[in-house]
Structures are given as structure tokens and as C-alpha cells.
Design a protein around this motif. Structure first.
Motif, mmCIF file in Angstrom:
data_model
loop_
_atom_site.group_PDB
_atom_site.id
_atom_site.type_symbol
_atom_site.label_atom_id
_atom_site.label_comp_id
_atom_site.label_asym_id
_atom_site.label_seq_id
_atom_site.Cartn_x
_atom_site.Cartn_y
_atom_site.Cartn_z
ATOM 1 N N ASN A 1 0.844 -1.192 0.000
ATOM 2 C CA ASN A 1 0.000 0.000 0.000
ATOM 3 C C ASN A 1 0.884 1.247 0.000
ATOM 4 N N SER B 1 0.274 4.322 0.392
ATOM 5 C CA SER B 1 -0.006 5.311 1.437
ATOM 6 C C SER B 1 0.716 4.991 2.741
ATOM 7 N N THR C 1 -9.662 2.509 0.750
ATOM 8 C CA THR C 1 -8.673 2.197 -0.278
ATOM 9 C C THR C 1 -8.186 3.487 -0.931
ATOM 10 N N ARG D 1 1.473 1.044 -8.781
ATOM 11 C CA ARG D 1 1.462 0.011 -7.738
ATOM 12 C C ARG D 1 2.735 0.128 -6.907
#
Length: 134
Positions: free
Chosen positions: A3, A5, A29, A42
Motif C-alpha cells: 500500500n 499510502s 482504499t 502500484r
């Protein structure tokens, strides 16, 4: 896949004018998109041993033409002294990465955030004309 973030360099990625950050329903998300090509970005995290990490550190200061093949040839480690955070668009037109070393009970950056894309000129640092550092 990781992830983005949660990356230490997430603020730099989010602040890039060519990156769109879209929150999902209820903010659970987050989707990152490279605007010029509308390609999803990604995140990946790889860990390396001390010896491999030191080699990688030296290579990240090299021209872009040498970096991709060398990174892919390195053997990853389950729990390494070095961690590489990477953000790569699906169409491979945008790449951002930063190398960290485990020091004082945490991963500390040993390189700046390095961004590569074919549409922008060199803004800082050295190497290929499509390389940027922040």
C-alpha cells in the motif's frame, strides 16, 4: 504488492503534479494514477542484505539505463538491512523509488526519492535526462 499510502515516501508521491490520488468508498482504499498515461501505480517493497544493499545504494547513483536490470538481478532477503520502496505505473512510464537502511531500530533513508518518467526533463541530480530526485 504494498500500500503506497504506508510508504515513508508517500508524501512525495502524493505531491507530484503528475500523480492523482483517489480515495475509495469510506476512505478504506487509495488508488494512485499516473495522469499523463492514466496508468495505475502500484507499490512494492523489497528487502536486501547488507552486501546487496550497499551495491544497490551505489547503483542508484548511476544512469537509469543500468538501474532496472541490476535491481531485478538482486536476490531479495526475508529480513534485510536495506529496504527499497518502489512505485511503478502499470505501463512502466513512471517509477519512483527510495532506498532505506535499518539504523537505530528503524529504516532511515539513504537516498532521495528518485523519480523516472520519459516526459519530464532533468530537474535535479545527475544521470539520464528523464531522472528526477526529490
Amino acid at each position: 504488492m504494498a500500500n503506497i499510502s504506508t510508504f515513508q515516501m508517500a508524501d512525495v508521491i502524493s505531491a507530484d503534479k503528475n500523480i492523482s490520488v483517489k480515495k475509495g468508498i469510506l476512505g478504506l482504499t487509495t488508488k494512485y494514477v499516473y495522469i499523463p498515461t492514466e496508468s495505475r501505480i502500484r507499490g512494492y517493497i523489497k528487502e536486501y542484505s547488507m552486501v546487496t544493499g550497499e551495491k544497490l545504494h551505489a547503483i542508484l547513483n548511476s544512469p537509469i539505463e543500468q538501474i532496472e536490470d541490476v535491481i531485478n538481478s538482486f536476490e531479495e532477503s526475508e529480513m534485510g538491512n536495506y529496504r527499497l520502496e518502489m512505485c511503478v505505473s502499470d505501463d512502466k512510464q513512471f517509477v519512483a523509488l527510495r532506498l532505506y537502511r535499518f539504523i537505530h531500530l528503524g529504516f532511515e533513508p539513504v537516498t532521495k526519492v528518485i523519480k523516472y518518467n520519459p516526459t519530464q526533463a532533468l530537474s535535479e541530480g545527475r544521470g539520464s535526462a528523464n531522472r528526477q530526485t526529490k
